[in-house]
Motif scaffolding. Structure first.
Motif, PDB file in Angstrom:
ATOM      1  N   SER A   1     -10.309  -6.856   7.875  1.00 21.33           N
ATOM      2  CA  SER A   1      -9.769  -6.904   6.547  1.00 21.33           C
ATOM      3  C   SER A   1      -8.654  -6.238   5.762  1.00 21.33           C
ATOM      4  CB  SER A   1     -11.707  -7.212   5.932  1.00 21.33           C
ATOM      5  OG  SER A   1     -11.576  -6.107   5.430  1.00 21.33           O
ATOM      6  N   ALA A   2      -8.407  -6.416   4.617  1.00 23.83           N
ATOM      7  CA  ALA A   2      -7.078  -6.125   3.802  1.00 23.83           C
ATOM      8  C   ALA A   2      -8.280  -4.815   3.099  1.00 23.83           C
ATOM      9  CB  ALA A   2      -7.299  -7.021   2.796  1.00 23.83           C
ATOM     10  N   GLU A   3      -8.946  -5.023   3.111  1.00 21.55           N
ATOM     11  CA  GLU A   3     -10.421  -3.361   2.113  1.00 21.55           C
ATOM     12  C   GLU A   3     -10.889  -2.856   2.769  1.00 21.55           C
ATOM     13  OE1 GLU A   3     -14.653  -3.923  -0.288  1.00 21.55           O
ATOM     14  OE2 GLU A   3     -13.824  -5.383   0.185  1.00 21.55           O
ATOM     15  N   SER A   4     -11.087  -3.093   4.088  1.00 23.32           N
ATOM     16  CA  SER A   4     -10.913  -1.998   5.013  1.00 23.32           C
ATOM     17  C   SER A   4      -9.646  -1.165   5.552  1.00 23.32           C
ATOM     18  CB  SER A   4     -11.981  -3.132   6.695  1.00 23.32           C
ATOM     19  OG  SER A   4     -11.377  -3.757   6.371  1.00 23.32           O
ATOM     20  N   LEU A   5      -8.705  -2.282   5.784  1.00 28.63           N
ATOM     21  CA  LEU A   5      -7.548  -1.316   6.390  1.00 28.63           C
ATOM     22  C   LEU A   5      -6.928  -0.567   5.394  1.00 28.63           C
ATOM     23  CD1 LEU A   5      -5.655  -4.210   7.837  1.00 28.63           C
ATOM     24  CD2 LEU A   5      -6.279  -1.807   8.677  1.00 28.63           C
TER      25      LEU A   5
ATOM     26  N   TYR B   1      -9.181   2.795   5.164  1.00 28.41           N
ATOM     27  CA  TYR B   1      -8.818   3.423   6.160  1.00 28.41           C
ATOM     28  C   TYR B   1      -7.304   4.056   6.542  1.00 28.41           C
ATOM     29  CZ  TYR B   1      -8.209   4.565  11.402  1.00 28.41           C
ATOM     30  OH  TYR B   1      -7.511   5.318  12.442  1.00 28.41           O
ATOM     31  N   LEU B   2      -6.548   3.772   5.831  1.00 29.17           N
ATOM     32  CA  LEU B   2      -5.161   4.489   5.509  1.00 29.17           C
ATOM     33  C   LEU B   2      -5.440   5.301   4.248  1.00 29.17           C
ATOM     34  CD1 LEU B   2      -3.119   0.904   5.147  1.00 29.17           C
ATOM     35  CD2 LEU B   2      -2.969   2.824   6.978  1.00 29.17           C
ATOM     36  N   ASP B   3      -6.594   4.724   3.244  1.00 28.51           N
ATOM     37  CA  ASP B   3      -6.691   5.861   2.208  1.00 28.51           C
ATOM     38  C   ASP B   3      -7.200   7.251   2.362  1.00 28.51           C
ATOM     39  OD1 ASP B   3      -6.003   4.158   0.419  1.00 28.51           O
ATOM     40  OD2 ASP B   3      -7.161   3.800  -0.537  1.00 28.51           O
ATOM     41  N   LEU B   4      -8.022   7.331   3.713  1.00 26.56           N
ATOM     42  CA  LEU B   4      -8.572   8.450   4.190  1.00 26.56           C
ATOM     43  C   LEU B   4      -7.561   8.924   5.102  1.00 26.56           C
ATOM     44  CD1 LEU B   4     -12.100   7.203   6.330  1.00 26.56           C
ATOM     45  CD2 LEU B   4     -11.575   8.578   3.599  1.00 26.56           C
ATOM     46  N   ARG B   5      -6.375   7.173   5.651  1.00 23.46           N
ATOM     47  CA  ARG B   5      -6.046   8.932   6.903  1.00 23.46           C
ATOM     48  C   ARG B   5      -4.652   9.429   6.397  1.00 23.46           C
ATOM     49  NH1 ARG B   5      -5.456  10.619  10.612  1.00 23.46           N
ATOM     50  NH2 ARG B   5      -3.919   9.526  12.209  1.00 23.46           N
ATOM     51  N   SER B   6      -4.471   8.934   5.488  1.00 20.74           N
ATOM     52  CA  SER B   6      -3.656   9.585   4.555  1.00 20.74           C
ATOM     53  C   SER B   6      -4.236  11.200   3.618  1.00 20.74           C
ATOM     54  CB  SER B   6      -3.419   8.693   3.314  1.00 20.74           C
ATOM     55  OG  SER B   6      -2.118   9.466   2.686  1.00 20.74           O
TER      56      SER B   6
ATOM     57  N   ARG C   1     -18.862   2.504   9.145  1.00 21.27           N
ATOM     58  CA  ARG C   1     -17.932   2.796   9.914  1.00 21.27           C
ATOM     59  C   ARG C   1     -16.617   3.594   9.905  1.00 21.27           C
ATOM     60  NH1 ARG C   1     -14.602  -0.451  13.643  1.00 21.27           N
ATOM     61  NH2 ARG C   1     -15.045  -1.408  11.960  1.00 21.27           N
ATOM     62  N   LEU C   2     -17.449   3.438   8.624  1.00 23.47           N
ATOM     63  CA  LEU C   2     -15.229   4.091   7.486  1.00 23.47           C
ATOM     64  C   LEU C   2     -15.934   5.925   6.922  1.00 23.47           C
ATOM     65  CD1 LEU C   2     -13.723   1.351   5.739  1.00 23.47           C
ATOM     66  CD2 LEU C   2     -12.630   2.677   6.955  1.00 23.47           C
ATOM     67  N   ASN C   3     -16.894   5.345   6.363  1.00 24.89           N
ATOM     68  CA  ASN C   3     -18.320   6.623   5.861  1.00 24.89           C
ATOM     69  C   ASN C   3     -18.513   8.126   7.254  1.00 24.89           C
ATOM     70  OD1 ASN C   3     -19.049   5.617   3.665  1.00 24.89           O
ATOM     71  ND2 ASN C   3     -20.364   5.410   3.754  1.00 24.89           N
ATOM     72  N   TYR C   4     -18.470   7.369   8.231  1.00 23.12           N
ATOM     73  CA  TYR C   4     -18.585   7.970   9.517  1.00 23.12           C
ATOM     74  C   TYR C   4     -16.906   8.770   9.979  1.00 23.12           C
ATOM     75  CZ  TYR C   4     -19.097   9.927  14.199  1.00 23.12           C
ATOM     76  OH  TYR C   4     -18.793  10.464  15.596  1.00 23.12           O
ATOM     77  N   LEU C   5     -16.083   7.982   9.787  1.00 21.71           N
ATOM     78  CA  LEU C   5     -14.654   8.369   9.904  1.00 21.71           C
ATOM     79  C   LEU C   5     -14.231   9.620   9.054  1.00 21.71           C
ATOM     80  CD1 LEU C   5     -11.972   7.816  10.525  1.00 21.71           C
ATOM     81  CD2 LEU C   5     -11.425   6.693   9.190  1.00 21.71           C
ATOM     82  N   LYS C   6     -14.776   9.346   7.008  1.00 19.88           N
ATOM     83  CA  LYS C   6     -14.946  10.209   6.404  1.00 19.88           C
ATOM     84  C   LYS C   6     -15.270  11.546   6.648  1.00 19.88           C
ATOM     85  CE  LYS C   6     -15.062  10.527   1.569  1.00 19.88           C
ATOM     86  NZ  LYS C   6     -15.654   9.717   0.408  1.00 19.88           N
TER      87      LYS C   6
ATOM     88  N   TRP D   1       0.811  -0.802  -0.144  1.00 21.55           N
ATOM     89  CA  TRP D   1      -0.339   0.013  -0.158  1.00 21.55           C
ATOM     90  C   TRP D   1       0.992   1.767   0.064  1.00 21.55           C
ATOM     91  CZ3 TRP D   1       0.306   4.136   3.299  1.00 21.55           C
ATOM     92  CH2 TRP D   1      -1.162   4.759   3.492  1.00 21.55           C
ATOM     93  N   TRP D   2       1.862   1.125   0.580  1.00 23.27           N
ATOM     94  CA  TRP D   2       2.360   2.502   0.528  1.00 23.27           C
ATOM     95  C   TRP D   2       3.960   2.466  -0.565  1.00 23.27           C
ATOM     96  CZ3 TRP D   2       7.953   1.737   0.638  1.00 23.27           C
ATOM     97  CH2 TRP D   2       8.863   3.612   0.917  1.00 23.27           C
ATOM     98  N   GLU D   3       3.989   1.809  -1.306  1.00 24.09           N
ATOM     99  CA  GLU D   3       4.343   2.331  -2.913  1.00 24.09           C
ATOM    100  C   GLU D   3       3.969   2.969  -3.831  1.00 24.09           C
ATOM    101  OE1 GLU D   3       7.906  -1.151  -3.824  1.00 24.09           O
ATOM    102  OE2 GLU D   3       5.856  -1.462  -3.801  1.00 24.09           O
ATOM    103  N   GLN D   4       2.441   3.263  -3.173  1.00 24.84           N
ATOM    104  CA  GLN D   4       1.818   3.799  -4.000  1.00 24.84           C
ATOM    105  C   GLN D   4       1.930   5.330  -3.725  1.00 24.84           C
ATOM    106  OE1 GLN D   4       0.875   2.205  -6.965  1.00 24.84           O
ATOM    107  NE2 GLN D   4       1.876   0.966  -5.896  1.00 24.84           N
TER     108      GLN D   4
END
Length: 272
Positions: free
Chosen positions: A222-226, A229-234, A253-258, A196-199
């Motif tokens: 899960s890989a998808e949710s993580l 999450y990483l995309d949002l934090r980045s 929960r991801l929509n709430y976080l966003k 993920w980080w390489e991108q």
């Protein structure tokens, strides 16, 4: 064949399979005579994709090529005073391992990436049973975390007990220790994060690791949710995430976080 160790040290390569490995070996080797690690084991049906054991002492051209460009030759370098037959049987034996109680699996220890996690996790007490007739084991590689900031390098582990090793009539089935299991789980986690980080373009690996730990602590497993999450934090690196997320599905929960991150980011811009 006698169980007594041979007098002279011999050097071997255990090369990981690649599509062009045989071609490279025969182009360089005087008489490579590769021994297929999977032959005669439960993995025999996959022998055409097996790691290959090569005598380095009999193939100085191959040894020179590995020395000059180790990054082009994935595998292990092995020093042993024991006969080839005994060495090969031991290498086959440690392919099959037990873990998590009753589960069984195949340990891909000949991959330098896996070796970089597994062998350093062996204690001085259990290393001799894994290395057996191997006196020195070396590989050119690194963990995923190290690869994010440094180049691969030669790594080495020593087995002082190798000189006294004797092949057992019925070798014990090996089980991973808690430390070894944890090291291999860490390998999978770091691989996921590294890919993920390489991108990314402006995020350090240590900061990405902090975000990953936050996501896992919030039960995004899960890989998808993580990844989301990483995309949002980045996307909002300076925004403060909420102290807690609501109950519900990962998507909810991801929509709430966003939404929370967007508000936090907007508030910071307005205050500035």
């Amino acid at each position: 064949m006698s169980s007594r160790p041979v007098t002279d040290m011999q050097r071997w390569f255990l090369f990981e399979y690649t599509d062009d490995l045989l071609q490279k070996l025969y182009q360089l080797g005087e008489a490579p005579e590769p021994q297929l690690l999977f032959t005669g084991t439960d993995l025999d049906p996959y022998a055409d994709q097996s790691p290959m054991l090569i005598c380095a002492d009999s193939n100085p051209s191959i040894a020179a090529a590995v020395n000059d460009a180790p990054e082009d030759w994935q595998g292990l370098l092995i020093d042993s005073r024991h006969p080839q037959e005994q060495l090969l049987k031991h290498l086959q034996h440690i392919l099959f391992i037990g873990f998590d109680g009753q589960r069984k699996g195949v340990l891909r220890y000949s991959n330098p990436r896996t070796a970089s996690y597994f062998f350093p996790a062996c204690t001085a007490g259990d290393l001799p049973q894994w290395l057996g007739p191997i006196q020195t084991l070396a590989w050119y590689g690194a963990t995923w975390r190290i690869s994010a900031s440094e180049r691969a390098q030669w790594c080495r582990v020593e087995n002082p007990e190798a000189i006294h090793w004797q092949p057992a009539m019925a070798p014990l089935f090996l089980h991973l220790s808690d430390e070894q299991s944890q090291a291999l789980r860490c390998q999978q986690t770091e691989r996921f994060l590294f890919q993920w980080w390489e991108q990314q373009s402006a995020l350090s690996f240590p900061q990405a690791w902090v975000f990953l730990e936050e996501g896992m602590a919030s039960d995004f497993l899960s890989a998808e949710s993580l990844s989301t999450y990483l995309d949002l934090r980045s996307a909002y690196p300076k925004a403060r995430p909420p102290a807690a997320l609501p109950q519900g599905s990962d998507e909810h929960r991801l929509n709430y976080l966003k939404a929370s991150m967007e508000r936090s980011s907007t508030d910071k811009e307005w205050q500035a």
